[in-house]
Structures are given as structure tokens and as C-alpha cells.
Scaffold this motif. Structure first.
Motif, PDB file in Angstrom:
ATOM      1  N   HIS A  19       0.834  -1.203   0.000  1.00 51.50           N
ATOM      2  CA  HIS A  19       0.000   0.000   0.000  1.00 51.50           C
ATOM      3  C   HIS A  19       0.874   1.260   0.000  1.00 51.50           C
ATOM      4  CE1 HIS A  19      -3.359   2.611   1.250  1.00 51.50           C
ATOM      5  NE2 HIS A  19      -2.635   3.013   2.269  1.00 51.50           N
ATOM      6  N   ILE A  20       1.863   1.272   0.866  1.00 51.51           N
ATOM      7  CA  ILE A  20       2.776   2.419   0.943  1.00 51.51           C
ATOM      8  C   ILE A  20       3.569   2.547  -0.353  1.00 51.51           C
ATOM      9  CG2 ILE A  20       4.826   3.324   2.123  1.00 51.51           C
ATOM     10  CD1 ILE A  20       3.664   1.958   4.706  1.00 51.51           C
ATOM     11  N   ALA A  21       4.087   1.428  -0.841  1.00 43.89           N
ATOM     12  CA  ALA A  21       4.873   1.457  -2.083  1.00 43.89           C
ATOM     13  C   ALA A  21       4.047   1.998  -3.251  1.00 43.89           C
ATOM     14  CB  ALA A  21       5.398   0.060  -2.405  1.00 43.89           C
ATOM     15  N   MET A  22       2.809   1.537  -3.368  1.00 41.35           N
ATOM     16  CA  MET A  22       1.972   2.001  -4.476  1.00 41.35           C
ATOM     17  C   MET A  22       1.580   3.472  -4.321  1.00 41.35           C
ATOM     18  SD  MET A  22       2.066  -0.234  -6.717  1.00 41.35           S
ATOM     19  CE  MET A  22       1.002   0.648  -7.853  1.00 41.35           C
ATOM     20  N   ALA A  23       1.377   3.937  -3.104  1.00 36.38           N
ATOM     21  CA  ALA A  23       1.096   5.366  -2.891  1.00 36.38           C
ATOM     22  C   ALA A  23       2.293   6.202  -3.349  1.00 36.38           C
ATOM     23  CB  ALA A  23       0.775   5.637  -1.425  1.00 36.38           C
ATOM     24  N   LEU A  24       3.492   5.722  -3.050  1.00 34.48           N
ATOM     25  CA  LEU A  24       4.703   6.430  -3.488  1.00 34.48           C
ATOM     26  C   LEU A  24       4.861   6.388  -5.009  1.00 34.48           C
ATOM     27  CD1 LEU A  24       7.136   5.246  -0.664  1.00 34.48           C
ATOM     28  CD2 LEU A  24       6.139   7.537  -0.937  1.00 34.48           C
ATOM     29  N   VAL A  25       4.584   5.233  -5.612  1.00 35.69           N
ATOM     30  CA  VAL A  25       4.664   5.106  -7.074  1.00 35.69           C
ATOM     31  C   VAL A  25       3.669   6.050  -7.735  1.00 35.69           C
ATOM     32  CG1 VAL A  25       4.176   3.552  -9.023  1.00 35.69           C
ATOM     33  CG2 VAL A  25       5.619   2.769  -7.141  1.00 35.69           C
ATOM     34  N   HIS A  26       2.430   6.043  -7.272  1.00 34.57           N
ATOM     35  CA  HIS A  26       1.415   6.938  -7.840  1.00 34.57           C
ATOM     36  C   HIS A  26       1.865   8.391  -7.755  1.00 34.57           C
ATOM     37  CE1 HIS A  26      -2.307   4.814  -8.922  1.00 34.57           C
ATOM     38  NE2 HIS A  26      -1.935   3.898  -8.037  1.00 34.57           N
ATOM     39  N   THR A  27       2.390   8.773  -6.605  1.00 34.69           N
ATOM     40  CA  THR A  27       2.726  10.171  -6.373  1.00 34.69           C
ATOM     41  C   THR A  27       4.011  10.597  -7.067  1.00 34.69           C
ATOM     42  OG1 THR A  27       1.537  10.129  -4.275  1.00 34.69           O
ATOM     43  CG2 THR A  27       3.148  11.899  -4.571  1.00 34.69           C
ATOM     44  N   VAL A  78       6.254   8.585  -9.202  1.00 31.27           N
ATOM     45  CA  VAL A  78       6.599   8.031 -10.514  1.00 31.27           C
ATOM     46  C   VAL A  78       5.556   8.434 -11.551  1.00 31.27           C
ATOM     47  CG1 VAL A  78       7.021   5.907 -11.834  1.00 31.27           C
ATOM     48  CG2 VAL A  78       7.871   6.107  -9.487  1.00 31.27           C
ATOM     49  N   TRP A  79       4.299   8.218 -11.223  1.00 33.62           N
ATOM     50  CA  TRP A  79       3.219   8.509 -12.163  1.00 33.62           C
ATOM     51  C   TRP A  79       2.707   9.945 -12.044  1.00 33.62           C
ATOM     52  CZ3 TRP A  79       0.355   3.361 -10.803  1.00 33.62           C
ATOM     53  CH2 TRP A  79       1.061   2.294 -11.357  1.00 33.62           C
ATOM     54  N   LYS A  80       3.252  10.687 -11.075  1.00 34.37           N
ATOM     55  CA  LYS A  80       2.913  12.096 -10.876  1.00 34.37           C
ATOM     56  C   LYS A  80       1.414  12.335 -10.658  1.00 34.37           C
ATOM     57  CE  LYS A  80       7.203  13.216 -11.592  1.00 34.37           C
ATOM     58  NZ  LYS A  80       8.078  13.236 -10.462  1.00 34.37           N
ATOM     59  N   GLU A  81       0.790  11.422  -9.953  1.00 33.81           N
ATOM     60  CA  GLU A  81      -0.613  11.576  -9.534  1.00 33.81           C
ATOM     61  C   GLU A  81      -0.584  11.892  -8.042  1.00 33.81           C
ATOM     62  OE1 GLU A  81      -2.177   7.736 -10.438  1.00 33.81           O
ATOM     63  OE2 GLU A  81      -2.276   8.125 -12.586  1.00 33.81           O
ATOM     64  N   PRO A  82      -1.060  13.035  -7.638  1.00 32.71           N
ATOM     65  CA  PRO A  82      -0.910  13.471  -6.240  1.00 32.71           C
ATOM     66  C   PRO A  82      -1.795  12.703  -5.259  1.00 32.71           C
ATOM     67  CG  PRO A  82      -2.219  15.031  -7.470  1.00 32.71           C
ATOM     68  CD  PRO A  82      -1.759  14.005  -8.466  1.00 32.71           C
ATOM     69  N   LEU A  83      -1.574  11.398  -5.215  1.00 38.07           N
ATOM     70  CA  LEU A  83      -2.415  10.533  -4.393  1.00 38.07           C
ATOM     71  C   LEU A  83      -2.193  10.745  -2.893  1.00 38.07           C
ATOM     72  CD1 LEU A  83      -4.370   8.344  -5.459  1.00 38.07           C
ATOM     73  CD2 LEU A  83      -2.687   6.674  -4.753  1.00 38.07           C
ATOM     74  N   ILE A  84      -0.955  10.897  -2.489  1.00 38.25           N
ATOM     75  CA  ILE A  84      -0.656  11.028  -1.059  1.00 38.25           C
ATOM     76  C   ILE A  84      -1.322  12.272  -0.479  1.00 38.25           C
ATOM     77  CG2 ILE A  84       1.194  11.417   0.627  1.00 38.25           C
ATOM     78  CD1 ILE A  84       2.929   9.496  -1.002  1.00 38.25           C
ATOM     79  N   SER A  85      -1.417  13.332  -1.261  1.00 33.45           N
ATOM     80  CA  SER A  85      -2.031  14.567  -0.735  1.00 33.45           C
ATOM     81  C   SER A  85      -3.511  14.381  -0.408  1.00 33.45           C
ATOM     82  CB  SER A  85      -1.831  15.730  -1.709  1.00 33.45           C
ATOM     83  OG  SER A  85      -2.489  15.490  -2.921  1.00 33.45           O
TER      84      SER A  85
END
Length: 180
Positions: free
Chosen positions: A154-162, A164-171
Motif C-alpha cells: 500500500h505504501i509502495a503504491m502510494a509512493l509510485v502513484h505520487t 513516478v506517475w505524478k498523480e498526487p495521491l498522497i495529498s
């Protein structure tokens, strides 16, 4: 306060980060107990393991109810990968309920009293109920480690989204909005 299509409200964020901190404590206490059993630091962390588990179960149930109440407001899962993430979240919720429930079943079947959060939840049985203690012995730890593995994903994918893929998911879970 409430969730919305661009992020999560204060209540959801509060539940998320409080549960995250308690799960981190649980993971540290389990790792210390596994690697350094019967040491003062392991005993200190593990001394809170039962109470934190009961607290996590209660918070997970409350968080689940809150999530269901906000389901129609939450950011949508449009893409296949987002639907897979939703499935991963459901599995994490199920494990966050199953792991402490199995521990409570084990404790209930034990011949020792069980206390958590400063309260005695139940007295010990006159004689151990073997199937209950075996259930906990066989499944609590295994499912707990599986939960920790899912959390790492879950943490790894949140970091990848934010990042690598530049999708501001963590925010969404820190600021309450997916705006940069």
C-alpha cells in the motif's frame, strides 16, 4: 469534515493516520518479540500489543462505518489499477478485523484472564479450549505478517502513484485534496 471526490475529510484522515501509527507499533512489537524475545525493549513494546490490538479492532470498525457512510463521496476508482487498489483496501480491512478477532478468540479460550486498555475483558477458562487457542496460535501471526506485507505494498503504491506517475495521491490523505 466529510470525504469528497478529490480527497478525504478530516475524520477519514484522522482514522487513517491513527490506525497507521498503531499498526506501526504492532509491527515493531511483533518484530522485536520475534528477533529479541525477553529483552527489555521487546517487553516494553509488546506490553502494549494486546491493548493496541483491541483499540485497532475498535478503530477499524469505526473507520469502516465512516468509510461506508462516505462511500459515494470518495474519490472514484475509474481505472483497472484503482479497482485493484480498492480490492487491496478491502483485504486490508478484513485482515485488520480478522487478526485481532482471532487473538481475542485465542485469549478467550485460554486459562488466563485477558485485560486490554486497563480493563479485564474476560476471565480465564477453567481449562483451556484447545480449538480456540490453536486457532490463534496457527493464524494470528501468519495473518498479521500478511497484513504487514499488504501495508508495505500500500505504501509502495502510494509512493509510485505520487512520485513516478505524478498523480498526487498522497495529498488526498495528508491535505485532503489531490491538488498539488
Amino acid at each position: 469534515m466529510m470525504d469528497h471526490e478529490h480527497g478525504y475529510g478530516m475524520v477519514s484522515r484522522f482514522f487513517h493516520w491513527l490506525v497507521a501509527l498503531l499498526l506501526l507499533w504492532q509491527m515493531v512489537s511483533a518484530m522485536l518479540r520475534f528477533a529479541f524475545d525477553d529483552t527489555p525493549v521487546a517487553d516494553f513494546f509488546f506490553g502494549f500489543h494486546f491493548s493496541n490490538g483491541v483499540l485497532l479492532l475498535c478503530l477499524t470498525l469505526l473507520r469502516g462505518i465512516w468509510g461506508l457512510l462516505n462511500l459515494s463521496r470518495r474519490p472514484p476508482h475509474r481505472r483497472t489499477i484503482e479497482r485493484l487498489a480498492a480490492l487491496g483496501h478491502v483485504l486490508m480491512y478484513l485482515l485488520m478485523i480478522a487478526v485481532p478477532t482471532i487473538a481475542l478468540i485465542r485469549a478467550y479460550g485460554s486459562d488466563r484472564p485477558f485485560s486490554a486498555l486497563g480493563m479485564q475483558l474476560f476471565a480465564g477458562q477453567e481449562s483451556e479450549i484447545e480449538w480456540m487457542t490453536n486457532l490463534g496460535g496457527q493464524w494470528h501471526g501468519l495473518l498479521g505478517w500478511l497484513l504487514f506485507a499488504l501495508i508495505a505494498g500500500h505504501i509502495a503504491m502510494a509512493l509510485v502513484h505520487t512520485y513516478v506517475w505524478k498523480e498526487p495521491l498522497i495529498s488526498r490523505m495528508t491535505k485532503g485534496s489531490d491538488a498539488l
